[in-house]
Structure formats: C-alpha cells, structure tokens
Scaffold this active site. Structure first.
Site, short mmCIF file in Angstrom:
data_model
loop_
_atom_site.label_atom_id
_atom_site.label_comp_id
_atom_site.label_asym_id
_atom_site.label_seq_id
_atom_site.Cartn_x
_atom_site.Cartn_y
_atom_site.Cartn_z
N LYS A 298 12.30 -68.02 19.20
CA LYS A 298 10.84 -68.03 19.04
C LYS A 298 10.26 -66.71 19.51
CE LYS A 298 10.11 -73.00 19.97
NZ LYS A 298 9.43 -73.37 18.70
N ARG A 372 14.94 -82.73 15.87
CA ARG A 372 15.40 -83.74 14.91
C ARG A 372 16.91 -83.95 14.99
NH1 ARG A 372 12.75 -80.33 10.11
NH2 ARG A 372 11.44 -79.76 11.88
N1 BES Z 1 9.37 -77.89 19.97
C1 BES Z 1 9.06 -77.29 18.73
C2 BES Z 1 7.73 -77.77 18.16
C3 BES Z 1 6.49 -77.40 18.93
C4 BES Z 1 5.81 -76.24 18.66
C5 BES Z 1 5.99 -78.26 19.89
C6 BES Z 1 4.65 -75.93 19.36
C7 BES Z 1 4.83 -77.95 20.58
C8 BES Z 1 4.16 -76.79 20.31
C9 BES Z 1 10.14 -77.62 17.73
O1 BES Z 1 11.42 -77.71 18.21
C10 BES Z 1 10.16 -76.50 16.75
O2 BES Z 1 10.46 -75.41 17.13
N2 BES Z 1 9.83 -76.80 15.49
C11 BES Z 1 9.78 -75.81 14.48
C12 BES Z 1 10.37 -76.41 13.21
C13 BES Z 1 10.60 -75.42 12.12
C14 BES Z 1 11.69 -74.45 12.50
C15 BES Z 1 10.95 -76.16 10.86
C16 BES Z 1 8.34 -75.40 14.26
O3 BES Z 1 7.46 -76.25 14.34
O4 BES Z 1 8.10 -74.23 14.06
MN MN Z 2 12.41 -75.84 18.34
#
Ligand code: BES
Ligand code: MN
Ligand code: ZN
Length: 524
Positions: A298, A372
């Site tokens: 990230k 997931r």
């Molecule tokens: N934990 C994150 C989602 C999240 C983002 C929770 C911001 C709270 C605040 C999750 O694991 C994630 O990174 N999801 C990705 C999915 C994508 C790669 C399809 C996302 O939401 O960007």
């Molecule tokens: Mn994630």
C-alpha cells in the site's frame, strides 16, 4: 486528621483540575459546608428543546434536581430567555446538596416522528446518547469523574452515550486521566441501563483492540487478551496455531500469514447459553493485525491505520463478551483468523495460486486482497458447526468508503429475512446498515478462468465491495449467511455522532449484540 485539614487536602487535590479562581472558591465553600464528598460528584440531566433551542421542557429528573436546587435551573434558563440549544450544555455549581456540579444538556425535541424522518437510525435514541455524552464530558472537563446520569426516558441510550462518550484511548501515555465512574441517577430503569452498559463497554473494548498499535496487538497478544477477558466471563476460548491450520488445509490463512515472522492464530470461541441441541450463530471476524498490502504494498500515507484491520475480529470478541455479560440464552461460536500481511522473501506473490480449505484454487492477483483469503478458510470451518446463521465482519474493501462513506456498514445477505433483523438492530443501536447486492454479475467476475477456480480480485472495474462479497459467497456455509463490510465505518473523525470521538469506532458491536438478542428472543 482534623476535619478541616482533611477538607483542605481533598479540595487542593480536586482544585488542581480547575483553572477559574472563582470556581475554586465556590467549590471550596461547598465542601466545607457539607459533610460528604458531594462536591466531587456531578449529575447529567436533560431538557427537551425545539430546533431553535426554545420551548424548553424539563425531564422528570431535571425537574427533581431543579426543585432540590432552589429552582436554580429554571431561573438560569429564564435569564437566557429560555434558550438552550440541542447538544449544548450548561454547568451549575454549588446549587445542590448531593451534587457539586450539575450538567444540563439540551436533548432535542421530545416528540420525534421517526417514520417521517428516514435517517437510518432512531433519532430519539441518538439524541439521548449525544446528550449524556456531552454532559458527562463537560463534567470531566472540570475534573469530575464521579458522574450520575439521568435516564432521559431511555436509560439504555443514556448509559451508552455516557460510557462511549467519555472513553478515550490513552494506553501509551505515561500520565493517564482517570476513568470516570458512571452510574444511573436514582436507579431508575435498571435493566435497560445494564443492557446499555454491557453493549457500550463491549464497543469500547472493540475500539481499544482496534486502536492499539500493531506492535502491541499482534495475533498472539490479541489471543492472550481475549483469553483473559472472555475466560474470566466463563467463555471457552481455544487458540489454534499454524500446525492446526495446516491440518485443516487452510491455504488462505497460511499463505497470507507466511510473509510475517509473527505466528498466526485462529480463535475458536464457544459461548453456550442455549440448549445443547440448539444450532449456533457463528460469528466470523477478519483479524489482520496489520495490513501493509504485502508484495502489492500500500502507499505509506495512512498505512498506520491498517493496525485496525482486525476490527471484524474485535467486534466478534467484544459482542460475545456482552452476550456473556447479559447471559443471553443462545449458542454463539466466534471464529477469528489472525495474522499480519507483510512483504518479505517468504511472502505470497502476485500471480501465486493457493488452495483454500474446501479445495477451491485461487489465483492471488493482488496480495492486498488478503482479507477474503483468510475469511474463505474461516467460512469453510464455520460450516462444520452447522450454523443457524453465519455472520462475518471484515474491514474488507476501501470501496466501501467510495460507495457510502462512513455512514453505514455494508450488508450482504442472501435473504430478506436476516437482512430485516440486521436493519432493525442497526436502527435501534444507531449503527447504520445499508444493503448491497450479491448478484451473479459479481460472481462471474471472479470465475471462469482456465487455470484455477477463482481470482482474488476479478476482472471487473468498480463495485469492489460487491466483488469481494461475491468471493466470500463461494465459501459461505449453506443456509443463512450475512457479510458485513465495515471498512467504511472503521474510523470516524468524531463529527458524525458526538458520542463517538475520533479514532477507531468499534462499530457495529452494539448492533451485533442487538441482533443476537433479537434472534434469541425469536428462538425462545
Ligand atoms: N484492509 C483493506 C481494506 C481497507 C481499506 C479497510 C481502507 C479500511 C480502510 C483490504 O485488505 C484491502 O486492502 N482491500 C483492497 C482490495 C483490492 C486490492 C481489491 C482495497 O480495498 O483496496
Ligand atoms: Mn489488504
Ligand atoms: Zn486488509
């Protein structure tokens, strides 16, 4: 010790909190006059006001305090031309024998036509939560930590507002403020009050777990804390390790966890308040104690917030603690896969293919879609309990924030039946719920590949929360299943409801407890 010395000592200790010299004199005078500690006690009472802050009507408790206090409240309101806005407070010092300080708060209108005001929540209850939160905080600002709260017509909401509204996370501070003692004014409506205390104390625990720094809340430390807290309540907590996950062939959890040196954990919590043959409700919570994204790393801005990527797990354990406290006659199983998602030479790589507990193969196109993967295994394992309802909670997709911001938890439900229960639990508790679709449109985006069964992000654009839900659906146990995406409500700036200050919200712990209470009533 001579009485006068004792009082001087007490008042100096107390006075350190006060900056206004006039107030010091008033309170010093009060404590020399009476023989109790009343000057250290505060009370929160409310008045109904219209939208303009006029047409003030005292609640019965406010009326009582006013009479005991030489009519001081009514007199003061007259000076202000009968004006006190909703959500604003006024303090009265040295007017009452029992309470050194009285906090008077504007609750809002007495009669609210909630049917005409579709705000997704019970506005009357919200107003009471706001009022007791604001009143209690204004007392704490004066260094008063022994607070009685009037029930304002709904002692459950009154308790929730005061307990949630006075909570702060100060775990790592060398010098910490005291924790307030919150009690119900004159013991009215005790059962409802107790229910509110249990729910909001649970939410505060969820907030604490989520807010904790990731180095103080690893899978191991999370497990220890849950064992300690729930263990004391007589709830059975088993901490499964990597070897157990290997035996169960939990390819999702094992592969996400392998990038970190922190050992994974999988909590299996068993609360059996119901009959032996009663099918359980299974709660599953995502417990990524830190989500860096892994190799699909990230951006660093706000990455620290991903310490709360275990708030689904936090909600599960917190809700079970309230259920146990309230001795709800129902069987509940809590399952929380816990791990870190980090990049390393051992980490999962984009393009890797893994196999989940039910034998389905998954291409990991993006290692940041890790929630997931670990939930897939937890849902497969949930099926072994033959649940009456399976409900999972996860900070799953940033797409939630894009869709509806921080307003509501995103709910995915196969049937209208449980959705209606979830919706009304959200309305009752103020934890808004909004339903999203589980259409085959989304399932088709993650399926249909030649070399493997599923892809963890799929080929579509947009609708990320729905694609993630469609992915989980592939692993959900037969029967009723509800998925809650709580990424949008994970963090609050403190502006949406005065009773939850900024930070990790712990939502929707109270809605979860309410839902289980409602289901247990139906089962009786
Ligand atoms: N934990 C994150 C989602 C999240 C983002 C929770 C911001 C709270 C605040 C999750 O694991 C994630 O990174 N999801 C990705 C999915 C994508 C790669 C399809 C996302 O939401 O960007
Ligand atoms: Mn994630
Ligand atoms: Zn995550």
């Amino acid at each position: 010790m001579a009485l006068s010395t004792m009082y001087t000592y007490r008042s100096t200790q107390f006075l350190t909190h006060l900056r206004n010299p006039l107030l010091r004199i008033a309170i010093d005078y009060n404590c020399r006059q009476c023989s109790t500690n009343s000057y250290k006690k505060g009370v929160v009472i409310g008045v109904y006001v219209d939208d303009e802050g006029k047409n003030i009507k005292l609640t019965p408790s406010a009326e009582k305090i006013n009479q005991e206090s030489n009519n001081v409240i009514v007199k003061a309101l007259k000076i202000g031309n009968g004006f006190l806005k909703k959500g604003k407070s006024r303090l009265f010092y040295n007017a009452n024998n029992k309470y050194g300080t009285i906090a008077l708060v504007g609750i809002g209108k007495e009669e609210i036509d909630s049917n005409n005001l579709d705000d997704g929540v019970d506005v009357k209850k919200q107003n009471i939560r706001d009022a007791t939160a604001i009143g209690s905080r204004s007392l704490m600002d004066c260094g008063i930590y022994d607070i009685d709260v009037s029930e304002m017509g709904d002692s459950e909401s009154a308790a929730e507002g005061a307990i949630l509204g006075t909570w702060k996370f100060q775990e790592y501070k060398k010098k910490q403020d005291p924790t307030p003692k919150i009690s119900l004014f004159e013991n009215s409506e005790k059962n409802e009050w107790f229910c509110g205390v249990a729910k909001s104390t649970a939410q505060n625990w969820s907030r604490k777990l989520a807010e904790s720094a990731a180095n103080y809340m690893t899978p191991t430390l999370f497990s220890n804390e849950v064992q300690e807290v729930l263990g004391k309540q007589g709830v059975n907590v088993v901490v499964h390790d990597k070897q157990w996950a290997e035996e169960k062939k939990m390819g999702g959890l094992l592969n996400v966890a392998k990038g970190s040196n922190e050992p994974l954990a999988f909590l299996e919590i068993n609360y059996s308040g119901g009959c032996k043959n009663q099918k359980p409700i299974v709660l599953v919570g995502k417990g990524v104690t830190f989500d860096s994204g892994g190799i699909s790393i990230k951006p660093s801005l706000s990455m620290g917030e991903m310490r709360a990527d275990m708030m689904g797990a936090a909600n599960v354990v917190a809700a079970i603690s309230a259920i146990a406290e309230l001795k709800v006659p129902i069987n509940v199983i809590g399952l929380t896969p816990l791990c870190e998602n980090l990049p390393s030479s051992n980490a999962l790589k984009p393009g890797d293919v893994i196999v989940a507990m039910n034998g389905k193969s998954i291409q990991v196109d993006n290692t940041d879609a890790e929630g997931r993967l670990i939930l897939a295994d937890a849902l497969c394992y949930a099926a072994t309990f033959e649940p009456k309802v399976t409900l999972d909670l996860a900070t799953l997709t940033g797409a939630m924030m894009v869709a509806i911001g921080g307003a509501a938890t995103g709910v995915f439900s196969k049937t209208d039946n449980v959705w209606n229960d979830v919706k009304s639990a959200g309305y009752y508790t103020g934890d808004r719920m909004w339903r999203f679709p589980l259409w085959s449109y989304y399932s088709n985006l993650i399926k249909g590949y030649t070399g493997f069964d599923l892809d963890n992000i799929g080929k579509g654009k947009g609708g990320g929360a729905c694609t993630a839900a469609a992915f989980l659906k592939e692993f959900a146990p037969p029967g009723e299943w509800v998925h809650m995406d709580i990424a949008g409500v994970m963090k609050t700036d403190g502006k949406d409801s005065p009773y939850i200050s900024s930070g990790m919200s712990g939502k929707p712990t109270r809605a979860l407890v309410q839902l289980i209470l409602d289901i247990s009533k139906k089962t009786e």
